[in-house]
Write a protein that holds these residues in place. Structure first.
Motif, PDB file in Angstrom:
ATOM      1  N   THR A 249      -3.733  -9.424   8.251  1.00 57.78           N
ATOM      2  CA  THR A 249      -3.600  -9.550   6.807  1.00 57.78           C
ATOM      3  C   THR A 249      -2.518 -10.566   6.453  1.00 57.78           C
ATOM      4  O   THR A 249      -1.779 -10.397   5.503  1.00 57.78           O
TER       5      THR A 249
ATOM      6  N   GLY B  49      -0.591 -13.502   4.970  1.00 58.09           N
ATOM      7  CA  GLY B  49      -0.664 -14.089   3.643  1.00 58.09           C
ATOM      8  C   GLY B  49      -0.760 -13.071   2.535  1.00 58.09           C
ATOM      9  O   GLY B  49      -0.729 -13.412   1.371  1.00 58.09           O
ATOM     10  N   VAL B  50      -0.892 -11.784   2.903  1.00 57.95           N
ATOM     11  CA  VAL B  50      -0.994 -10.735   1.899  1.00 57.95           C
ATOM     12  C   VAL B  50       0.196  -9.805   2.054  1.00 57.95           C
ATOM     13  O   VAL B  50       0.387  -9.226   3.118  1.00 57.95           O
TER      14      VAL B  50
ATOM     15  N   GLU C  50       2.287  -6.711   2.503  1.00 57.08           N
ATOM     16  CA  GLU C  50       1.799  -5.432   3.002  1.00 57.08           C
ATOM     17  C   GLU C  50       2.971  -4.538   3.350  1.00 57.08           C
ATOM     18  O   GLU C  50       4.011  -4.981   3.802  1.00 57.08           O
TER      19      GLU C  50
ATOM     20  N   ILE D  70      -1.606  -2.779   0.194  1.00 56.04           N
ATOM     21  CA  ILE D  70      -1.265  -4.098  -0.309  1.00 56.04           C
ATOM     22  C   ILE D  70      -0.415  -3.937  -1.567  1.00 56.04           C
ATOM     23  O   ILE D  70      -0.723  -3.160  -2.453  1.00 56.04           O
TER      24      ILE D  70
ATOM     25  N   ASN E 260      -0.320 -10.660  -5.562  1.00 53.10           N
ATOM     26  CA  ASN E 260      -1.252 -11.752  -5.818  1.00 53.10           C
ATOM     27  C   ASN E 260      -2.670 -11.226  -5.627  1.00 53.10           C
ATOM     28  O   ASN E 260      -2.881 -10.059  -5.384  1.00 53.10           O
ATOM     29  N   TRP E 261      -3.637 -12.151  -5.739  1.00 56.79           N
ATOM     30  CA  TRP E 261      -5.042 -11.759  -5.683  1.00 56.79           C
ATOM     31  C   TRP E 261      -5.674 -12.086  -4.340  1.00 56.79           C
ATOM     32  O   TRP E 261      -6.889 -12.132  -4.225  1.00 56.79           O
ATOM     33  N   LYS E 262      -4.884 -12.319  -3.324  1.00 58.19           N
ATOM     34  CA  LYS E 262      -5.434 -12.661  -2.021  1.00 58.19           C
ATOM     35  C   LYS E 262      -6.089 -11.446  -1.374  1.00 58.19           C
ATOM     36  O   LYS E 262      -5.648 -10.318  -1.532  1.00 58.19           O
ATOM     37  N   LEU E 263      -7.158 -11.715  -0.620  1.00 58.94           N
ATOM     38  CA  LEU E 263      -7.852 -10.672   0.116  1.00 58.94           C
ATOM     39  C   LEU E 263      -7.341 -10.625   1.549  1.00 58.94           C
ATOM     40  O   LEU E 263      -6.881 -11.630   2.083  1.00 58.94           O
TER      41      LEU E 263
ATOM     42  N   SER F 232      -7.365 -10.916   5.462  1.00 58.74           N
ATOM     43  CA  SER F 232      -8.019 -12.002   6.191  1.00 58.74           C
ATOM     44  C   SER F 232      -9.314 -11.571   6.850  1.00 58.74           C
ATOM     45  O   SER F 232     -10.177 -12.407   7.126  1.00 58.74           O
TER      46      SER F 232
ATOM     47  N   GLN G 210      -4.198  -1.090  -3.139  1.00 55.20           N
ATOM     48  CA  GLN G 210      -3.571  -1.689  -4.311  1.00 55.20           C
ATOM     49  C   GLN G 210      -2.437  -0.817  -4.831  1.00 55.20           C
ATOM     50  O   GLN G 210      -2.496   0.410  -4.773  1.00 55.20           O
TER      51      GLN G 210
ATOM     52  N   GLN H 292      -4.558  -5.898 -10.605  1.00 52.98           N
ATOM     53  CA  GLN H 292      -5.535  -5.810  -9.526  1.00 52.98           C
ATOM     54  C   GLN H 292      -6.058  -4.393  -9.371  1.00 52.98           C
ATOM     55  O   GLN H 292      -7.246  -4.178  -9.109  1.00 52.98           O
TER      56      GLN H 292
END
Length: 634
Positions: free
Chosen positions: A17, A19-20, A22, A33, A37-40, A42, A203, A209
């Motif tokens: 994950t 870039g997200v 956590e 998460i 941000n709105w990143k999913l 990986s 979330q 989100q």
């Protein structure tokens, strides 16, 4: 551990994950998460998602135009789709969303409708390919949804791939997806709802989100319920999953607060517990309110569109009450009647009803009364449709596939003269393997759930943040062992949650048929089947995880090296076993593919595939020398 030595360390799993933002809760083992941000994660862009999606579309779209004739219940759903084009009213026992989707595609594709009178008739144009492609698209998207759902349950790619591959290589799921039926649409919305529910726990509550995913979950559930009422099973599964998440999330806070006060009830502790309880009530109420509101909105909207489009009298008028016909239907002009073609529908004995208020979108009373009348007719159909059928099967026959198979279509190839049959056969080895692994998962979760509760409310080793190495090697070794215990506990929690979701989904979509009076068929087991595949992937993941996390540092020195080699071999051996299982399942899929795609075989080859005599009530109709089979036009 063995997994660390094989390059699958915890750092690599956390990098999945990247870039997200956590966080990891050592007590609950749940990752969430932080939603900055709105990143999913990986794994949404994992190579396996792409590979599974491509393979799924290939297996669902291969030779899609064959046969030229009508497969099983396609006659009904093609007619329903055309009724939306001609705007003639019809009655069906299922909610309208899936038929609205097919009707929209038909409306885009053609200017008018056509009639199909008999199941042995051929299609008159290539509209059927477009409608089959629509259902095949929904069926193909189910496979990556299963993979992503498993990953959101914190399974490794091994378990997730196992569950998705069983879904990919099941013959019954393929033939249902290749036919103009509502089941692939239902399964898509079922597991889209599950996937969104699983993503919701990642979330942070009450962020933008979080609200989007919550509403999305309700939207998916509303679409599922608007496709078939049997989707109430997935509503129960999502409600169970959200309740379980709230119990873990807020229960751990209560336990921590209680232990921090050394078990002494004081005003400060009671105040903290009240705040946690209030947050639990608010969080749960908002989740439930948003989801239920979306479900009601989608259900009412689909019925409003349905009644608004079907405004002319049709051949199912006798099924409806006089009040319904007076309020919702009107007659065509003579010119409109001459230019239209009526739709074929199943009839239910009508009954008299009161005149409804004038119908409009804002008139909820009139719309509710109309939905209530259709639901009442559906109930009458359920209690009246109990006559024995030679293709019917009962709920306890489904998991082992020892019930009747449905012959979707049969004929002879014009080019070679070979017989071909479309049978509603699943992949027997995949079904039997999933039952075996589901029983293992059921027993494990029943035992470990109680054990985990004792650990949850007991003394759990806490991972120290920002721990630095000391000058005492023995102290460092103890801390490492403690962290390893926390890791094992976290992974066990993940496995239990995944098994609970899978087992509840399996049983909630299967056992209610015990109480259903109407005639049932093998395809009614499909939602439960996919959940059993999800359980199977979890059991596979469990076997690999526990093998990879065995600690060999505490064994006697004289056998330590031998133990390390043995455990490493055991780890790779478990992975080899599951890979071999997938290969065997794939071979079984190919073996039964002629019954899935209508490929020509000799008489003996058809008979060889009839593994169980119970599959067909009258085998002489399809395999024992019948010479009057229709020739295919392709």
């Amino acid at each position: 551990t063995i997994m660390e030595r094989s390059g699958q360390s915890s750092r690599r799993r956390k990098a999945e994950t990247a870039g997200v933002p956590e966080s990891h809760n050592a007590r609950t083992g749940r990752r969430s998460i932080q939603a900055s941000n709105w990143k999913l994660p990986s794994f949404f862009f994992d190579k396996w998602v792409l590979i599974l999606t491509v393979l799924s579309f290939l297996t669902r779209f291969f030779n899609l135009s064959h046969p030229y004739g009508i497969l099983f219940d396609e006659r009904y759903f093609v007619q329903f789709a055309m009724c939306y084009v001609t705007r003639e009213h019809f009655f069906d026992i299922h909610p309208p969303l899936a038929k609205l989707i097919l009707g929209l595609v038909g409306w885009i594709a053609v200017e008018g409708g056509y009639s199909v009178a008999n199941v042995d008739d051929d299609y008159q144009d290539f509209l059927y390919v477009i409608l089959r492609a629509t259902c095949a698209t929904f069926g193909a998207l189910l496979v990556p949804l299963v993979y992503i759902s498993a990953r959101l349950l914190n399974l490794t790619h091994i378990g997730a791939l196992f569950a998705a591959w069983l879904t990919l290589a099941d013959n019954l799921l393929v033939i249902e997806s290749r036919s103009i039926l509502t089941d692939p649409i239902l399964l898509f919305f079922d597991f889209l709802s599950l996937c969104l529910s699983l993503g919701l726990v990642w979330q942070k509550p009450f962020t933008p989100q979080w609200f989007v995913v919550t509403l999305g979950t309700g939207l998916g559930l509303g679409c599922a319920v608007s496709t078939k009422l049997t989707a109430l099973g997935i509503v129960f599964v999502v409600a169970f999953h959200q309740s379980l998440h709230l119990f873990i999330q807020y229960g751990s806070r209560m336990v921590t607060a209680y232990k921090s006060a050394s078990g002494n009830y004081n005003p400060a502790l009671l105040d903290k517990l009240k705040k946690i309880t209030w947050k639990l009530v608010v969080d749960g109420t908002v989740r439930a309110g948003l989801m239920i509101g979306m479900i009601v909105l989608v259900v009412y909207s689909s019925w409003w569109i349905h009644f608004s489009v079907l405004k002319y009298h049709g051949m199912s008028d006798e099924s409806m009450s006089d009040g319904f016909k007076s309020s919702f239907l009107k007659y065509r002009t003579q010119q409109q009647v001459a230019s239209s073609q009526h739709c074929y529908t199943a009839d239910v004995e009508g009954y008299q009803g009161t005149l409804y208020p004038p119908f409009a979108f804002g008139n909820i009373l009139g719309l509710s009364d109309a939905i209530a009348e259709v639901d009442h007719l559906t109930y009458l159909d359920a209690i009246e449709n109990t006559a024995p059928h030679f293709m019917a099967s009962t709920w306890y026959q489904w998991p082992l596939m020892i019930g009747r198979l449905i012959p979707f279509y049969y004929g002879r190839l014009k080019s070679t003269g070979q017989r071909y049959v479309f049978f509603s056969v699943g992949n027997p080895l995949a079904w039997w393997l999933s039952v075996f692994l589901s029983i293992i998962g059921l027993n494990f979760v029943l035992i470990m759930s109680f054990v985990q509760l004792f650990v949850f409310f007991g003394e759990l080793p806490k991972k120290q943040k920002n721990r630095r190495l000391s000058d005492d090697p023995e102290a460092d070794e103890k801390e490492q062992k403690k962290e390893r215990r926390v890791h094992i506990y976290s992974r066990t929690t993940d496995i239990i949650v995944a098994l609970l979701v899978g087992v509840v989904g399996w049983l909630a979509n299967w056992l209610p048929y015990w109480f259903v009076p109407r005639t049932t068929y093998l395809y009614h087991y499909l939602p439960s089947l996919v959940f059993s595949f999800l359980i199977s992937g979890t059991v596979v993941d469990m076997s690999v995880i526990y093998t990879s996390n065995m600690n060999v540092d505490e064994v006697p020195v004289e056998i330590k090296e031998t133990s390390k080699r043995f455990l490493q071999w055991n780890f790779w051996f478990m992975k080899l076993i599951w890979r071999c299982c997938l290969v065997i399942v794939s071979i079984s899929f190919i073996y039964f593919a002629p019954w899935t795609y209508g490929l020509g075989l000799e008489l003996e080859q058809h008979q060889d595939r009839m593994w169980l005599d119970v599959w067909v009530a009258h085998p002489e109709m399809y395999s024992q020398g019948r010479e009057d089979l229709p020739l295919d036009r392709i």
